[in-house]
Scaffold this active site. Structure first.
Site, PDB file in Angstrom:
ATOM      1  N   ASP A  13      -2.999  -1.462  -4.495  1.00  0.00           N
ATOM      2  CA  ASP A  13      -4.058  -1.550  -5.517  1.00  0.00           C
ATOM      3  C   ASP A  13      -5.386  -0.966  -5.041  1.00  0.00           C
ATOM      4  O   ASP A  13      -6.456  -1.436  -5.418  1.00  0.00           O
ATOM      5  CB  ASP A  13      -4.297  -3.011  -5.960  1.00  0.00           C
ATOM      6  CG  ASP A  13      -3.013  -3.679  -6.404  1.00  0.00           C
ATOM      7  OD1 ASP A  13      -2.231  -3.014  -7.098  1.00  0.00           O
ATOM      8  OD2 ASP A  13      -2.787  -4.840  -6.041  1.00  0.00           O
ATOM      9  N   LYS A  16      -5.130   4.201  -5.837  1.00  0.00           N
ATOM     10  CA  LYS A  16      -4.409   5.444  -5.490  1.00  0.00           C
ATOM     11  C   LYS A  16      -4.150   6.296  -6.721  1.00  0.00           C
ATOM     12  O   LYS A  16      -4.169   7.521  -6.642  1.00  0.00           O
ATOM     13  CB  LYS A  16      -3.062   5.131  -4.808  1.00  0.00           C
ATOM     14  CG  LYS A  16      -3.189   4.492  -3.454  1.00  0.00           C
ATOM     15  CD  LYS A  16      -1.834   4.213  -2.853  1.00  0.00           C
ATOM     16  CE  LYS A  16      -1.026   3.220  -3.627  1.00  0.00           C
ATOM     17  NZ  LYS A  16      -1.586   1.860  -3.692  1.00  0.00           N
ATOM     18  N   GLY A  40       1.932  -0.178 -10.053  1.00  0.00           N
ATOM     19  CA  GLY A  40       1.335   0.041 -11.367  1.00  0.00           C
ATOM     20  C   GLY A  40       0.076   0.818 -11.152  1.00  0.00           C
ATOM     21  O   GLY A  40      -0.780   0.397 -10.390  1.00  0.00           O
ATOM     22  N   HIS A  41      -0.005   2.001 -11.709  1.00  0.00           N
ATOM     23  CA  HIS A  41      -1.274   2.693 -11.571  1.00  0.00           C
ATOM     24  C   HIS A  41      -1.842   3.053 -12.934  1.00  0.00           C
ATOM     25  O   HIS A  41      -1.135   3.392 -13.860  1.00  0.00           O
ATOM     26  CB  HIS A  41      -1.222   3.908 -10.633  1.00  0.00           C
ATOM     27  CG  HIS A  41       0.059   4.654 -10.641  1.00  0.00           C
ATOM     28  ND1 HIS A  41       1.016   4.472  -9.684  1.00  0.00           N
ATOM     29  CD2 HIS A  41       0.529   5.577 -11.487  1.00  0.00           C
ATOM     30  CE1 HIS A  41       2.028   5.250  -9.953  1.00  0.00           C
ATOM     31  NE2 HIS A  41       1.767   5.931 -11.035  1.00  0.00           N
ATOM     32  N   GLN A 220       2.099   1.036  -3.279  1.00  0.00           N
ATOM     33  CA  GLN A 220       1.748  -0.122  -2.438  1.00  0.00           C
ATOM     34  C   GLN A 220       0.768   0.301  -1.316  1.00  0.00           C
ATOM     35  O   GLN A 220      -0.016   1.193  -1.538  1.00  0.00           O
ATOM     36  CB  GLN A 220       2.999  -0.809  -1.870  1.00  0.00           C
ATOM     37  CG  GLN A 220       3.788  -1.588  -2.913  1.00  0.00           C
ATOM     38  CD  GLN A 220       4.741  -0.718  -3.710  1.00  0.00           C
ATOM     39  OE1 GLN A 220       5.446   0.098  -3.155  1.00  0.00           O
ATOM     40  NE2 GLN A 220       4.782  -0.895  -5.012  1.00  0.00           N
TER      41      GLN A 220
HETATM   42  P1  IMP Z   1       7.888  -6.627  -4.257  1.00  0.00           P
HETATM   43  O1  IMP Z   1       7.490  -5.257  -3.893  1.00  0.00           O
HETATM   44  O2  IMP Z   1       7.972  -6.859  -5.735  1.00  0.00           O
HETATM   45  O3  IMP Z   1       9.135  -7.082  -3.533  1.00  0.00           O
HETATM   46  O4  IMP Z   1       6.738  -7.635  -3.760  1.00  0.00           O
HETATM   47  C1  IMP Z   1       6.460  -7.860  -2.379  1.00  0.00           C
HETATM   48  C2  IMP Z   1       4.975  -8.019  -2.147  1.00  0.00           C
HETATM   49  O5  IMP Z   1       4.329  -6.773  -2.373  1.00  0.00           O
HETATM   50  C3  IMP Z   1       4.292  -9.024  -3.074  1.00  0.00           C
HETATM   51  O6  IMP Z   1       3.262  -9.675  -2.356  1.00  0.00           O
HETATM   52  C4  IMP Z   1       3.704  -8.156  -4.152  1.00  0.00           C
HETATM   53  O7  IMP Z   1       2.585  -8.765  -4.774  1.00  0.00           O
HETATM   54  C5  IMP Z   1       3.309  -6.942  -3.344  1.00  0.00           C
HETATM   55  N1  IMP Z   1       3.266  -5.714  -4.139  1.00  0.00           N
HETATM   56  C6  IMP Z   1       4.313  -4.984  -4.594  1.00  0.00           C
HETATM   57  N2  IMP Z   1       3.899  -3.922  -5.283  1.00  0.00           N
HETATM   58  C7  IMP Z   1       2.555  -3.949  -5.249  1.00  0.00           C
HETATM   59  C8  IMP Z   1       1.546  -3.078  -5.758  1.00  0.00           C
HETATM   60  O8  IMP Z   1       1.797  -2.048  -6.371  1.00  0.00           O
HETATM   61  N3  IMP Z   1       0.268  -3.457  -5.501  1.00  0.00           N
HETATM   62  C9  IMP Z   1      -0.049  -4.569  -4.797  1.00  0.00           C
HETATM   63  N4  IMP Z   1       0.853  -5.402  -4.292  1.00  0.00           N
HETATM   64  C10 IMP Z   1       2.155  -5.097  -4.524  1.00  0.00           C
END
Ligand code: IMP
Length: 427
Positions: A13, A16, A40-41, A220
């Site tokens: 977040d 990017k 999510g962007h 991420q």
């Molecule tokens: P997962 O990727 O859904 O397995 O989540 C694992 C961890 O990564 C969690 O703490 C999510 O909140 C975090 N996370 C996954 N995708 C994002 C993102 O795009 N932005 C911020 N945090 C993310």
């Protein structure tokens, strides 16, 4: 040759989407290399807002080759929905190519993610099935787009769904899935995206061979990397620069610059340690002003001061050559701003980002405090136009990280971006 890898330098977040979109104007090709619909962007263009999950940000430029690389976990339902939405908004998506080696994220992956989170694991995942999909890939029971074309695919799929159903029924009291219905849907989606499927590593390398500009776009962030992040509170892929090579099928010798995107403060969604987290008015102010609510889940993000220990670590594990600093305008109203320069733990000052979750949870951040600029940065178009206090803040980041800055974002619009150094080589 000009290949730029763009990575998140914090916990995701970082903005990017906006930086990718900005750099994509110059690139000939944009490649998304890992993650899935957990990302999510938001890209804002001419007052219009585009929320993208799987699509590379470059999709808004019809003249760029836009690639979803082999490292991405593909939720086909979301992909098709996103394509249809973009088409309905008049965006030409014929420039998209999707790797034939990308793994498909199945409905049971989502279900397992959900059930495991409910069942007390509580990593705070996005419940998009990311962990289970990458686990199957590593266990070598996943399916790539290329596999769906094989004649034995329906039989292999039936065996795997039976196995997943047994686990769902026995461990989770879940009815399981009708594999034929799932197969029908899957084949429908694959047919819909048929024309987009390609050997994307080959395509991207051909673009590089021609001396064109390529942007490798990470999702991420560094601290969510499965190896380099705050394990187990991480995602299941490689958002770091090494992941760009793997997930795009591009060798490390071809990458010319690595840009780390860092927000002017820190945020984190989900569980896990976060040394500079603010549980006070300053944290709430940042959350409200920065609209720090998840694009994918809507969850309020945890907010805190900028952490230079994290940024130095990100500089090291990614080999950052540049920093893009985003959302600095969110701090406009602060009387003072702070940067964490070390962690105090058991009487010692730690300056290298530790592996121990215990240290990260129990340490006390050591801050330097600086005067705020107390004025709006949103209209500043050059570095020189920034007030002295804001420039001091930025210079301090450069000094603490040893990485030059290339872009400074002072608002969500494309034109609210100050270019301080070029990252793509001039032809
Ligand atoms: P997962 O990727 O859904 O397995 O989540 C694992 C961890 O990564 C969690 O703490 C999510 O909140 C975090 N996370 C996954 N995708 C994002 C993102 O795009 N932005 C911020 N945090 C993310």
């Amino acid at each position: 040759m000009s290949v730029v890898a763009l990575v998140g330098a914090q916990w995701g977040d970082e903005g990017k989407g906006k930086i990718t979109d900005f750099l994509a104007r110059e690139a000939d090709c944009v490649v998304r290399y890992q993650g899935g619909s957990n990302a999510g962007h938001t890209v804002v263009d001419g007052g219009r807002k585009y929320m993208l999950h799987l699509m590379p940000s470059g999709i808004l430029y019809p003249d760029k080759l836009c690639v979803i690389g082999n490292g991405v976990a593909l939720d086909l339902a979301i992909l098709v929905e996103e394509l249809k939405t973009l088409e309905s908004q008049g965006i030409d998506t014929s420039n998209l190519r999707i790797s034939n080696r990308a793994h498909i994220l199945m409905p049971y992956h989502k279900k397992f993610d959900e059930l495991q989170e409910h069942g007390g694991r509580q990593l705070g995942t996005t419940r998009r099935g990311i962990g289970p999909a990458y686990a199957d890939k590593m266990e070598r029971v996943g399916f790539r787009l290329a596999d769906v074309m094989d004649t034995d695919f329906p039989a292999r799929f039936a065996v795997l769904v039976r196995e997943k159903n047994r686990i769902l029924q026995r461990l989770y009291d879940h009815a399981g899935y009708d594999h034929e219905a799932m197969l029908d849907k899957l084949l429908g989606y694959v047919e819909y995206i048929q024309d987009y499927i390609a050997d994307t590593s080959l395509l991207v390398n051909q673009v590089i061979d021609k001396g064109r500009k390529v942007l490798l776009e990470g999702a991420q962030g560094t601290l969510l990397d499965i190896d380099h992040g705050t394990y187990p509170y991480v995602t299941s892929s490689y958002p770091t620069a090494g992941g760009a090579c793997i997930g795009a099928g591009v060798g490390p010798t071809r990458i010319s610059r690595v840009v780390g995107v860092a927000k002017a403060y820190s945020t984190r969604v989900g569980e896990g340690p976060f040394p500079t987290e603010l549980d006070d008015e300053a944290g709430s102010h940042i959350r409200e002003r920065g609209a720090e609510f998840g694009t994918t889940t809507g969850r309020p993000r945890r907010c805190g001061w900028l952490d230079a220990v994290v940024l130095r670590y990100a500089a090291r594990v990614n080999g950052l050559t540049d920093l893009a600093i985003t959302k600095i305008d969110v701090l406009d109203e602060m009387d003072t701003v702070k940067i964490c320069v070390g962690y105090r733990w058991r009487g010692k000052i730690i300056q290298e980002f530790p592996d121990s979750l215990r240290i990260l949870q129990d340490c006390e951040p050591v801050y330097i405090e600086m005067e705020g600029w107390k004025t709006s940065l949103s209209g500043c178009r050059t570095y020189e136009e920034l007030p002295t206090a804001a420039r001091r803040y930025i210079d301090q980041i450069t000094e603490l990280t040893g990485v030059r800055h290339c872009l400074i974002a002072t608002g969500p619009e494309r034109n609210q971006t100050i270019v301080t150094n070029e990252v793509f080589a001039r032809k």
